[in-house]
Enzyme design. Structure first.
Site, PDB file in Angstrom:
ATOM      1  N   SER A  79      10.199 -25.181  10.280  1.00 43.78           N
ATOM      2  CA  SER A  79       8.879 -24.684  10.650  1.00 43.78           C
ATOM      3  C   SER A  79       8.971 -23.778  11.873  1.00 43.78           C
ATOM      4  O   SER A  79       9.632 -22.738  11.832  1.00 43.78           O
ATOM      5  CB  SER A  79       7.935 -25.865  10.848  1.00 43.78           C
ATOM      6  N   GLU A 105      -1.755 -27.519  26.617  1.00 41.97           N
ATOM      7  CA  GLU A 105      -2.379 -26.299  27.143  1.00 41.97           C
ATOM      8  C   GLU A 105      -1.621 -25.057  26.675  1.00 41.97           C
ATOM      9  O   GLU A 105      -2.212 -24.086  26.188  1.00 41.97           O
ATOM     10  CB  GLU A 105      -2.424 -26.349  28.668  1.00 41.97           C
ATOM     11  N   HIS A 125       5.881 -30.462   3.524  1.00 40.92           N
ATOM     12  CA  HIS A 125       6.376 -29.595   4.587  1.00 40.92           C
ATOM     13  C   HIS A 125       7.479 -30.284   5.389  1.00 40.92           C
ATOM     14  O   HIS A 125       8.408 -29.635   5.860  1.00 40.92           O
ATOM     15  CB  HIS A 125       5.197 -29.225   5.503  1.00 40.92           C
TER      16      HIS A 125
END
Length: 313
Positions: free
Chosen positions: A138, A234, A293
């Site tokens: 990924s 963040e 996945h």
């Protein structure tokens, strides 16, 4: 272990078929808009690699080592059992690495493929690894592709696991996952099992799939009685578009390449084949039946078998 093959052309391999605080998070928003902040952050990328954490599984043979790169919200431990098996079956040294803002690696406000590739090159140089077999899942697959396209001499062979060199638009819910994780509130000084159960209950509204909740919860850590997410939410939130995209390249990687997808996943589609062939002319594509996945978690034996066959081809 039946394997379903789909080959895009005749390549070398076609021989046969918050009360919860966020560890390391800081406020980078003061007096600066998001786009300005990201431009500032990105300007420092080329000169600021971070020192990645990694695990080494030593093999007895002096062959090119295997290097595993995990996906978004993952860590080096995702591949520990795979690494141990590959050491036993191939004799090669295997490294598993935490990306920046993941696992135990340092946090940074920057999260894009130029930065992550620079981190990897920095680590390989520190470890005196001149060449490796690079295996990325990924997000890690995009780091692996970027490395192969920019520093082909470092990559003897390339394995890209369930991702393509294209914009990732496959019904991703990562923004919802980030929001759900940010909203989790856990009291201090409670048993880890209780904290994990509380966190899962709070994730449930926005993260419907139990397997995804369990995966996200691997990032819940305890530190001095307080529970926190070890990933830098963040930075991930600010750079999610960068992570979902892929840099533009006019170069090619001519080495042996395997794209390994899950048959139940849509992350490698036929629409991606032309771009795969353009950038990786020696690439072939293989799909493992009944895998999602997270191929290495769903079908570890098939995954290991495919890696070994690729190494021996």
């Amino acid at each position: 272990m039946g394997v379903l093959w789909r080959t895009i052309h005749r390549g070398f391999y076609n021989r046969q078929t918050t009360c919860l605080s966020i560890i390391g998070s800081r406020n980078f928003c003061s007096g600066m808009g998001r786009s300005d902040r990201i431009r500032r952050d990105n300007a420092a990328v080329s000169t600021s690699p971070v020192n990645l954490t990694y695990d080494v599984f030593d093999g007895k043979l002096e062959k090119t080592p295997l290097v595993f790169l995990h996906g978004l919200f993952g860590s080096k431990s995702n591949f520990h059992s795979i690494a141990k098996s590959l050491v036993q079956r191939t004799g090669r040294k295997v490294l598993t690495i935490d990306a920046r803002n993941h696992g135990n690696s340092p946090h940074s406000p920057v999260l894009n493929y130029e930065a992550m590739t620079n981190d990897l090159k920095h680590l390989l140089s520190q470890l005196h690894i001149a060449k490796c077999v690079l295996i990325g899942h990924s997000m890690g697959g995009k780091v692996a592709m970027t490395t192969a396209l920019t520093q082909p001499s470092l990559v003897e062979r390339l394995v890209v696991v369930d991702i393509s060199p294209a914009q990732t638009s496959v019904r991703t819910n990562f923004r919802a996952y980030i929001q759900a994780m940010k909203e989790v509130k856990i009291a201090s000084d409670i048993p880890r099992s209780t904290a994990r159960r509380m966190a899962e209950d709070q994730l449930r509204n926005l993260v419907k799939e139990r397997s995804v909740r369990q995966f996200l919860l691997t990032n819940l850590v305890e530190q001095n009685g307080h529970y926190a997410w070890r990933v830098n939410l963040e930075a991930i939130a600010n750079h999610l578009e960068d992570v979902m995209s892929f840099p533009e390249f006019n170069t090619t990687y001519e080495g042996p390449t395997l794209f390994l997808g899950g048959s139940n996943s849509a992350y490698i589609s036929s629409e991606d084949y032309p771009e795969i062939q353009r950038l990786f002319p020696c690439a072939d594509i293989q799909y493992i039946p009944d895998a999602s996945h997270w191929i290495h978690a769903d079908k570890p034996l098939d995954f290991i078998s495919c890696i070994i066959s690729f190494l021996q081809s």
